[in-house]
Design a protein around this motif. Structure first.
Motif, PDB file in Angstrom:
ATOM      1  N   ARG A 101       0.831  -1.198   0.000  1.00  0.00           N
ATOM      2  CA  ARG A 101       0.000   0.000   0.000  1.00  0.00           C
ATOM      3  C   ARG A 101       0.869   1.253   0.000  1.00  0.00           C
ATOM      4  O   ARG A 101       0.545   2.235  -0.655  1.00  0.00           O
ATOM      5  CB  ARG A 101      -0.938  -0.017   1.207  1.00  0.00           C
ATOM      6  N   ARG A 102       1.970   1.198   0.748  1.00  0.00           N
ATOM      7  CA  ARG A 102       2.860   2.368   0.828  1.00  0.00           C
ATOM      8  C   ARG A 102       3.444   2.743  -0.530  1.00  0.00           C
ATOM      9  O   ARG A 102       3.820   3.884  -0.753  1.00  0.00           O
ATOM     10  CB  ARG A 102       3.991   2.094   1.821  1.00  0.00           C
ATOM     11  N   THR A 105       0.434   4.937  -2.043  1.00  0.00           N
ATOM     12  CA  THR A 105      -0.141   6.135  -1.406  1.00  0.00           C
ATOM     13  C   THR A 105       0.305   7.444  -2.060  1.00  0.00           C
ATOM     14  O   THR A 105      -0.515   8.357  -2.154  1.00  0.00           O
ATOM     15  CB  THR A 105       0.170   6.201   0.109  1.00  0.00           C
ATOM     16  N   PRO A 106       1.556   7.562  -2.548  1.00  0.00           N
ATOM     17  CA  PRO A 106       1.924   8.854  -3.139  1.00  0.00           C
ATOM     18  C   PRO A 106       1.057   9.214  -4.352  1.00  0.00           C
ATOM     19  O   PRO A 106       0.917  10.382  -4.688  1.00  0.00           O
ATOM     20  CB  PRO A 106       3.388   8.654  -3.578  1.00  0.00           C
ATOM     21  N   PHE A 108      -2.121   8.867  -4.647  1.00  0.00           N
ATOM     22  CA  PHE A 108      -3.508   9.214  -4.325  1.00  0.00           C
ATOM     23  C   PHE A 108      -3.614  10.285  -3.245  1.00  0.00           C
ATOM     24  O   PHE A 108      -4.590  10.345  -2.516  1.00  0.00           O
ATOM     25  CB  PHE A 108      -4.284   7.956  -3.893  1.00  0.00           C
ATOM     26  N   THR A 109      -2.577  11.120  -3.130  1.00  0.00           N
ATOM     27  CA  THR A 109      -2.674  12.189  -2.139  1.00  0.00           C
ATOM     28  C   THR A 109      -3.664  13.248  -2.621  1.00  0.00           C
ATOM     29  O   THR A 109      -3.973  13.337  -3.807  1.00  0.00           O
ATOM     30  CB  THR A 109      -1.309  12.879  -1.927  1.00  0.00           C
ATOM     31  N   ILE A 110      -4.149  14.031  -1.664  1.00  0.00           N
ATOM     32  CA  ILE A 110      -5.088  15.093  -1.998  1.00  0.00           C
ATOM     33  C   ILE A 110      -4.448  16.046  -3.026  1.00  0.00           C
ATOM     34  O   ILE A 110      -5.086  16.471  -3.987  1.00  0.00           O
ATOM     35  CB  ILE A 110      -5.479  15.886  -0.722  1.00  0.00           C
ATOM     36  N   ARG A 111      -3.161  16.321  -2.813  1.00  0.00           N
ATOM     37  CA  ARG A 111      -2.464  17.250  -3.716  1.00  0.00           C
ATOM     38  C   ARG A 111      -2.364  16.667  -5.120  1.00  0.00           C
ATOM     39  O   ARG A 111      -2.584  17.356  -6.110  1.00  0.00           O
ATOM     40  CB  ARG A 111      -1.061  17.517  -3.146  1.00  0.00           C
ATOM     41  N   LYS A 114      -5.556  16.971  -6.968  1.00  0.00           N
ATOM     42  CA  LYS A 114      -5.837  18.325  -7.472  1.00  0.00           C
ATOM     43  C   LYS A 114      -5.172  18.544  -8.826  1.00  0.00           C
ATOM     44  O   LYS A 114      -5.714  19.239  -9.684  1.00  0.00           O
ATOM     45  CB  LYS A 114      -5.386  19.378  -6.459  1.00  0.00           C
ATOM     46  N   GLU A 275     -20.744  13.054  -0.147  1.00  0.00           N
ATOM     47  CA  GLU A 275     -20.654  12.187   1.045  1.00  0.00           C
ATOM     48  C   GLU A 275     -21.994  11.522   1.335  1.00  0.00           C
ATOM     49  O   GLU A 275     -22.055  10.346   1.698  1.00  0.00           O
ATOM     50  CB  GLU A 275     -20.182  12.985   2.261  1.00  0.00           C
ATOM     51  N   PRO A 336     -20.268  12.699   7.790  1.00  0.00           N
ATOM     52  CA  PRO A 336     -18.890  12.280   8.040  1.00  0.00           C
ATOM     53  C   PRO A 336     -18.891  10.921   8.734  1.00  0.00           C
ATOM     54  O   PRO A 336     -19.780  10.633   9.532  1.00  0.00           O
ATOM     55  CB  PRO A 336     -18.336  13.361   8.968  1.00  0.00           C
ATOM     56  N   HIS A 347      -9.128   0.765   3.891  1.00  0.00           N
ATOM     57  CA  HIS A 347      -9.952   1.892   3.423  1.00  0.00           C
ATOM     58  C   HIS A 347      -9.578   2.207   1.978  1.00  0.00           C
ATOM     59  O   HIS A 347      -8.403   2.285   1.616  1.00  0.00           O
ATOM     60  CB  HIS A 347      -9.675   3.106   4.316  1.00  0.00           C
ATOM     61  N   ARG A 355     -13.979  10.686  -5.158  1.00  0.00           N
ATOM     62  CA  ARG A 355     -14.635  11.921  -4.719  1.00  0.00           C
ATOM     63  C   ARG A 355     -14.464  13.017  -5.760  1.00  0.00           C
ATOM     64  O   ARG A 355     -15.404  13.737  -6.085  1.00  0.00           O
ATOM     65  CB  ARG A 355     -14.044  12.387  -3.388  1.00  0.00           C
TER      66      ARG A 355
END
Lengths: 399, 64
Positions: A101-102, A105-106, A108-111, A114, A275, A336, A347, A355
């Motif tokens: 998973r690690r 993760t990079p 799928f970051t929020i940044r 964007k 949500e 939430p 998750h 989203r």
């Protein structure tokens, strides 16, 4: 010949809603012994708190199935069994899970999400243009809900979009319990063979996509079989889930015109609406079944070690102990803590992507076609039965 | 109020950043970074939400 199994209560719906029998189980006993579509005895867990606690407890609720439990039981040797399950993040536990998973993760970051925004806007607009040109009526699934997330995940992952017909068919058949087990395993194998051709290509010439990144940055730590497993899971999860959220979400919004108008006209309403759509629709019918590693008590029921546990996400998300008036669709609550993406270490990795796709796609669709309406009776919509992910095979709309 | 993040447990889901990017961020690997350990009063509610929402259980509130 294998007889088509009955649809278990945790997969049945009345249009969008979980069936009253499922709520009754949750409100009366919480945990019930059942039989899965594959004929396996299992414990069904329905209460929000119990589902969430089990998802957060991988030591006692393991994702790793002993041979013969759901994995490809046609695998001849242990080695083959290991190859077929390699890289499947949903089939392993910590700490092995964390290692794979690690690596992802990079991406799928929020940044990072964007930075994808403008491309997703472009993809959504292209599909709306095509719908408009072809004219009303249209099948919303074929022209909008399925192709948008498919193209997005193809570009991200490095899968040729021209191959979509084949992988879309294989994905939906793999998740469909109406298809006999042997055929579903055959589809899984075909998917893995297809992904292996992409992995070999990425090994030779790693591109700018996710498979290329994995080869460049983790090429020595990860086997081809693991890359196949990771790629296959992301491809399937990337389009099957969001696609059904887009089609069923459109139905939910059309049933609530005031809330539809808010999603169309008020940018601040969109995030909380997504949500609530996730919670209300809970398209993923259940978390990947867990196996108890010891005797464990859930909601007053002792589940013995080595038993299959089905965690119902729709039942948990519609639990009145989680949220007030759970069967009402209300975008103002924001919801939430819903379980639509699961909880715990498994998750949903793609949650930020899903989203973002929905935040862009729903308002764009509603603005483009302000008079959007269903072009068939709800009772005629071919809803999916007996599929891990609830949805509609097609959805006729007009504008 | 003070919030502590266990970066070994974090799975990079980003729920905390989504809840309040005034307090949480993700590094290049996607792993949580706490921007300010001392939580301003007007962020306390959001930080508590983030702790409850964190899928991996990587966040906790430390009593001082």
């Amino acid at each position: 010949m294998t007889l088509a199994p009955d649809v278990p209560q945790y997969m049945r719906r009345v249009v969008l809603d979980p069936i009253p029998e499922l709520s009754a189980i949750r409100d009366a006993v919480g945990v019930q012994k059942i039989v899965t579509p594959l004929g396996l005895p299992a414990y069904l867990v329905t209460r929000y708190g119990d589902v969430k606690a089990a998802l957060a407890d991988p030591a006692r609720f393991s994702n790793r199935k002993p041979p013969g439990w759901g994995a490809d039981s046609t695998a001849v040797t242990t080695e083959e069994h290991a190859q077929l399950s390699a890289g499947n993040l949903l089939g392993i536990d910590p700490p092995e899970h964390q290692r794979l998973r690690r690596m992802l993760t990079p991406e799928f970051t929020i940044r990072r999400m964007k930075r994808l925004e403008s491309r997703i806007v472009e993809i959504v607009d292209q599909h709306l243009d095509a719908m408009e040109q072809a004219g009303s009526p249209a099948d919303l699934v074929a022209s909008f809900a399925l192709p948008i997330p498919s193209l997005v995940i193809c570009e991200l992952l490095g899968v040729p979009y021209d191959d979509r017909e084949d992988f879309q068919r294989r994905s939906s058949r793999q998740l469909n319990f109406r298809i006999p087990t042997t055929e579903r395993f055959a589809e899984q194998r075909a998917s893995r063979e297809y992904m292996m051709t992409l992995v070999r290509r990425a090994r030779r010439k790693p591109g700018e996509d996710m498979l290329g990144m994995l080869v460049r940055e983790h090429g020595t730590e990860v086997s081809d079989y693991e890359l196949v497993g990771i790629g296959g899971l992301l491809l399937l999860a990337g389009h099957e889930t969001t696609s059904n959220m887009l089609s069923l979400g459109t139905i939910a919004l059309l049933q609530h015109p005031d809330q539809l108008a808010a999603v169309r006209d008020d940018p601040d309403a969109v995030g909380p609406a997504i949500e609530e759509l996730l919670r209300y629709l809970s398209v993923v019918q259940n978390a990947i079944p867990r196996i108890t590693t010891s005797d464990v008590e859930v909601g007053g029921v002792v589940i013995p070690a080595g038993h299959l546990v089905i965690l119902s996400l729709p039942a948990g998300n519609h639990d009145p102990h989680f949220i007030h008036a759970p069967d009402a669709f209300d975008i103002s609550r924001g919801a939430p803590g819903h379980l639509a993406f699961g909880h715990g270490v498994h998750h949903c990795l793609g949650a930020p992507l899903a989203r973002m796709e929905m935040r862009i796609a729903f308002p764009a669709l509603l603005r483009r076609f302000p008079h959007l309406a269903l072009d068939e009776e709800l009772t005629d919509v071919p809803f999916r039965e007996l599929n891990l992910i609830y949805g509609a095979e097609s959805l006729k709309v007009r504008w | 109020m003070k919030v502590v993040a266990d970066r070994d447990i974090c799975i990079g889901a980003g729920m905390c950043v989504m809840t309040t990017d005034a307090v949480f961020d993700q590094d290049d690997e996607g792993i949580v970074v706490v921007l300010t350990e001392q939580i301003p009063a007007d962020e306390e509610m959001r930080v508590r939400n983030a702790v409850g929402l964190c899928p991996s259980g990587a966040l906790s509130i430390a009593r001082q």
